[in-house]
Design an enzyme around this catalytic site. Structure first.
Site, PDB file in Angstrom:
ATOM      1  N   CYS A   1      12.862  -6.602 -88.559  1.00 46.02           N
ATOM      2  CA  CYS A   1      12.082  -5.369 -88.422  1.00 46.02           C
ATOM      3  C   CYS A   1      12.207  -4.878 -86.987  1.00 46.02           C
ATOM      4  CB  CYS A   1      10.627  -5.642 -88.777  1.00 46.02           C
ATOM      5  SG  CYS A   1       9.549  -4.236 -88.506  1.00 46.02           S
TER       6      CYS A   1
ATOM      7  N   ARG B   1      17.266  -2.438 -97.679  1.00 51.14           N
ATOM      8  CA  ARG B   1      16.175  -1.847 -96.885  1.00 51.14           C
ATOM      9  C   ARG B   1      15.849  -2.684 -95.649  1.00 51.14           C
ATOM     10  NH1 ARG B   1      11.534  -3.307 -94.576  1.00 51.14           N
ATOM     11  NH2 ARG B   1      11.128  -4.654 -96.367  1.00 51.14           N
ATOM     12  N   ASP B   2      15.450  -3.931 -95.863  1.00 51.86           N
ATOM     13  CA  ASP B   2      14.982  -4.733 -94.728  1.00 51.86           C
ATOM     14  C   ASP B   2      16.155  -5.047 -93.797  1.00 51.86           C
ATOM     15  OD1 ASP B   2      13.465  -6.369 -93.040  1.00 51.86           O
ATOM     16  OD2 ASP B   2      12.399  -7.316 -94.679  1.00 51.86           O
TER      17      ASP B   2
ATOM     18  N   HIS C   1       7.438 -12.765 -99.243  1.00 51.19           N
ATOM     19  CA  HIS C   1       8.566 -12.126 -98.529  1.00 51.19           C
ATOM     20  C   HIS C   1       8.785 -12.918 -97.240  1.00 51.19           C
ATOM     21  CE1 HIS C   1      10.585  -8.328 -96.950  1.00 51.19           C
ATOM     22  NE2 HIS C   1      10.249  -8.894 -95.803  1.00 51.19           N
TER      23      HIS C   1
ATOM     24  N   HIS D   1      10.949 -14.258 -94.011  1.00 53.56           N
ATOM     25  CA  HIS D   1      12.073 -14.226 -93.073  1.00 53.56           C
ATOM     26  C   HIS D   1      12.386 -15.683 -92.712  1.00 53.56           C
ATOM     27  CE1 HIS D   1      12.506  -9.829 -92.330  1.00 53.56           C
ATOM     28  NE2 HIS D   1      11.346  -9.854 -92.953  1.00 53.56           N
TER      29      HIS D   1
ATOM     30  N   ASN E   1      15.973 -12.052 -93.422  1.00 54.21           N
ATOM     31  CA  ASN E   1      15.212 -12.604 -94.551  1.00 54.21           C
ATOM     32  C   ASN E   1      15.891 -13.880 -95.043  1.00 54.21           C
ATOM     33  OD1 ASN E   1      14.734  -9.483 -94.762  1.00 54.21           O
ATOM     34  ND2 ASN E   1      13.116 -10.433 -95.944  1.00 54.21           N
TER      35      ASN E   1
HETATM   36  P1  HMG Z   1       3.735   9.166 -86.257  1.00 53.13           P
HETATM   37  O1  HMG Z   1       4.657   9.519 -85.137  1.00 53.13           O
HETATM   38  O2  HMG Z   1       2.343   8.761 -85.924  1.00 53.13           O
HETATM   39  O3  HMG Z   1       3.682  10.254 -87.411  1.00 53.13           O
HETATM   40  O4  HMG Z   1       4.422   7.980 -87.071  1.00 53.13           O
HETATM   41  P2  HMG Z   1       3.606  11.802 -87.425  1.00 53.13           P
HETATM   42  O5  HMG Z   1       2.888  12.132 -88.696  1.00 53.13           O
HETATM   43  O6  HMG Z   1       3.059  12.318 -86.120  1.00 53.13           O
HETATM   44  O7  HMG Z   1       5.123  12.233 -87.583  1.00 53.13           O
HETATM   45  C1  HMG Z   1       6.104  12.102 -86.570  1.00 53.13           C
HETATM   46  C2  HMG Z   1       7.360  12.809 -87.015  1.00 53.13           C
HETATM   47  O8  HMG Z   1       7.911  12.110 -88.123  1.00 53.13           O
HETATM   48  C3  HMG Z   1       7.129  14.221 -87.512  1.00 53.13           C
HETATM   49  O9  HMG Z   1       8.346  14.921 -87.313  1.00 53.13           O
HETATM   50  C4  HMG Z   1       6.934  14.052 -88.992  1.00 53.13           C
HETATM   51  O10 HMG Z   1       7.225  15.199 -89.750  1.00 53.13           O
HETATM   52  C5  HMG Z   1       7.925  12.961 -89.300  1.00 53.13           C
HETATM   53  P3  HMG Z   1       8.451  16.065 -86.155  1.00 53.13           P
HETATM   54  O11 HMG Z   1       7.463  17.111 -86.598  1.00 53.13           O
HETATM   55  O12 HMG Z   1       8.029  15.387 -84.888  1.00 53.13           O
HETATM   56  O13 HMG Z   1       9.883  16.468 -86.238  1.00 53.13           O
HETATM   57  N1  HMG Z   1       7.543  12.146 -90.443  1.00 53.13           N
HETATM   58  C6  HMG Z   1       8.340  11.897 -91.470  1.00 53.13           C
HETATM   59  N2  HMG Z   1       9.587  12.304 -91.758  1.00 53.13           N
HETATM   60  C7  HMG Z   1      10.111  11.860 -92.917  1.00 53.13           C
HETATM   61  N3  HMG Z   1       9.478  11.034 -93.776  1.00 53.13           N
HETATM   62  C8  HMG Z   1       8.224  10.603 -93.511  1.00 53.13           C
HETATM   63  C9  HMG Z   1       7.614  11.043 -92.316  1.00 53.13           C
HETATM   64  N4  HMG Z   1       6.410  10.830 -91.772  1.00 53.13           N
HETATM   65  C10 HMG Z   1       6.373  11.503 -90.614  1.00 53.13           C
HETATM   66  N5  HMG Z   1       7.600   9.790 -94.353  1.00 53.13           N
HETATM   67  C11 HMG Z   1       4.861   6.953 -89.200  1.00 53.13           C
HETATM   68  C12 HMG Z   1       3.810   7.422 -88.217  1.00 53.13           C
HETATM   69  C13 HMG Z   1       4.148   6.133 -90.254  1.00 53.13           C
HETATM   70  C14 HMG Z   1       5.525   8.161 -89.817  1.00 53.13           C
HETATM   71  C15 HMG Z   1       5.899   6.100 -88.437  1.00 53.13           C
HETATM   72  O14 HMG Z   1       5.228   5.134 -87.689  1.00 53.13           O
HETATM   73  C16 HMG Z   1       6.896   5.428 -89.342  1.00 53.13           C
HETATM   74  O15 HMG Z   1       7.688   6.073 -90.021  1.00 53.13           O
HETATM   75  N6  HMG Z   1       6.878   4.094 -89.368  1.00 53.13           N
HETATM   76  C17 HMG Z   1       7.789   3.310 -90.233  1.00 53.13           C
HETATM   77  C18 HMG Z   1       8.038   1.979 -89.623  1.00 53.13           C
HETATM   78  C19 HMG Z   1       8.957   1.173 -90.493  1.00 53.13           C
HETATM   79  O16 HMG Z   1       9.660   1.666 -91.348  1.00 53.13           O
HETATM   80  N7  HMG Z   1       8.959  -0.154 -90.230  1.00 53.13           N
HETATM   81  C20 HMG Z   1       9.804  -1.083 -90.956  1.00 53.13           C
HETATM   82  C21 HMG Z   1       9.313  -1.344 -92.340  1.00 53.13           C
HETATM   83  S1  HMG Z   1       7.988  -2.526 -92.401  1.00 53.13           S
HETATM   84  C22 HMG Z   1       8.784  -4.061 -92.418  1.00 53.13           C
HETATM   85  O17 HMG Z   1       9.966  -4.148 -92.184  1.00 53.13           O
HETATM   86  C23 HMG Z   1       7.988  -5.275 -92.799  1.00 53.13           C
HETATM   87  C24 HMG Z   1       8.281  -5.740 -94.226  1.00 53.13           C
HETATM   88  O18 HMG Z   1       9.662  -6.075 -94.385  1.00 53.13           O
HETATM   89  C25 HMG Z   1       7.421  -6.968 -94.569  1.00 53.13           C
HETATM   90  C26 HMG Z   1       7.517  -8.078 -93.530  1.00 53.13           C
HETATM   91  O19 HMG Z   1       8.641  -8.565 -93.261  1.00 53.13           O
HETATM   92  O20 HMG Z   1       6.455  -8.412 -93.001  1.00 53.13           O
HETATM   93  C27 HMG Z   1       7.935  -4.651 -95.263  1.00 53.13           C
HETATM   94 MG    MG Z   2      10.591  -7.939 -93.854  1.00 50.81          MG
END
Ligand code: HMG
Ligand code: MG
Length: 292
Positions: A242, A15-16, A209, A211, A251
């Site tokens: 990310c 995933r990450d 977690h 990095h 990580n």
């Molecule tokens: P948004 O644009 O505000 O959301 O994004 P929306 O509700 O307006 O949706 C936009 C479009 O996405 C729409 O599609 C939705 O249907 C679709 P359209 O109508 O335009 O075709 N949509 C989805 N499709 C599938 N599955 C879903 C979904 N939700 C909306 N679940 C949103 C808001 C939260 C969706 C967006 O910002 C997002 O997906 N963000 C994810 C970011 C991400 O994955 N970041 C990496 C993970 S975090 C990380 O790595 C840190 C971590 O490792 C810890 C650390 O290291 O600190 C965990």
């Molecule tokens: Mg991470």
């Protein structure tokens, strides 16, 4: 009898790591990586995220990957979900555990989730309800537990506040994972942050977690163990990063963590040879060597 020298490792590479590849990795390669990791005996593998494919096109194949993997008994196959749509897709894919993710920094939360911290918590309400109704365990990530790519230093109090919001949301029934998103922390900063979080969560229940951008993650692990932490995330071949955290590298590498823990007399029940075989697959997929 509980083994007091046991450390729980969650492998987060699929995933990450693969969320951060510039080239989109085909699902069959991801499935091969998860299956190779499955043979290592991890208690948990974070497989993918059910996030918006517009935001993270690298993981648009989440359902296909979940469908294709060979699940090993004893391993929890977890996924990230940011909202109701995410949890619906995750349940459809029969995920074992649901991880929600927010941050201790407003700017990072905005860039990562297009929401304030408060809005992110509101969006998690239906996720928590659905996960609970399905009887699934949950994890709540707090990113930027030491530093934010946009705001700089993050105080332990800010981290503690976000932890409390997650605990309140899930009535305490959620594993807290503290994300050192940028990989820049030193052990003193980790200790200060843990001391604050410990007010609300027993340190033995916290997952760290890390990095490893500055190569200090293992010294942070060492200090966290001294503080009582017994659960860490890591990625085979040091995959990770990310797309919304510029400057962050991979990580902490699982191989390095395993060697470090073994030297210190800790047990993990994770098979190092199987991890090395998975790391070789990861390197083939990314075209890089471990840690690059
Ligand atoms: P948004 O644009 O505000 O959301 O994004 P929306 O509700 O307006 O949706 C936009 C479009 O996405 C729409 O599609 C939705 O249907 C679709 P359209 O109508 O335009 O075709 N949509 C989805 N499709 C599938 N599955 C879903 C979904 N939700 C909306 N679940 C949103 C808001 C939260 C969706 C967006 O910002 C997002 O997906 N963000 C994810 C970011 C991400 O994955 N970041 C990496 C993970 S975090 C990380 O790595 C840190 C971590 O490792 C810890 C650390 O290291 O600190 C965990
Ligand atoms: Mg991470």
């Amino acid at each position: 009898m509980i083994d007091s020298r046991f450390v729980r490792i969650t492998e987060v590479g699929p995933r990450d790591g693969l969320q951060n590849e510039t080239d989109i990795v085909p699902p069959r390669e991801k499935i091969a990586l998860v299956d190779a990791l499955g043979t290592a005996g991890f208690p948990e593998i974070e497989v993918t995220s059910f996030v918006s494919p517009r935001w993270v096109p690298q993981l648009a194949d989440a359902a296909e990957v979940m469908e294709g993997i060979d699940r090993r008994p004893g391993t929890v196959y977890s996924v990230l979900c940011p909202n109701q749509k995410g949890v619906e897709r995750a349940l459809e894919a029969d995920a074992d555990k649901i991880s929600i993710f927010t941050a201790a920094s407003e700017s990072f939360c905005q860039r990562n989730l297009n929401a304030t911290i408060e809005e992110s918590i509101e969006r998690f309400r239906p996720v928590v309800e659905s996960a609970r109704a399905a009887g699934l365990p949950m994890r709540g990530y707090v990113s930027c537990a030491v530093e934010c790519p946009y705001e700089g230093a993050v105080s332990p109090e800010q981290v503690g506040e976000t932890v409390r919001r997650l605990l309140a949301l899930a009535d305490g029934d959620i594993e807290i994972a503290l994300g050192e998103t940028l990989g820049v922390a030193d052990p003193d900063q980790i200790e200060a942050m843990l001391e604050e979080v410990e007010i609300d969560v027993p340190v033995a229940a916290i997952d760290l977690h890390l990095h490893d951008t500055r190569g200090k993650a293992l010294s942070c692990v060492e200090r966290a163990l001294e503080c009582g932490v017994r659960a860490f995330d890591s990625s085979c071949a040091g995959l990770g990063g990310c797309p919304f955290a510029p400057g962050a590298s991979g990580n902490l590498a699982t191989e390095a963590l395993l060697d470090f823990l073994e030297e210190g007399g800790w047990t993990t029940n994770v098979n190092r040879d199987a991890v090395l075989a998975a790391a070789a697959i990861a390197n083939r997929i990314t075209g890089r060597k471990s840690g690059e």
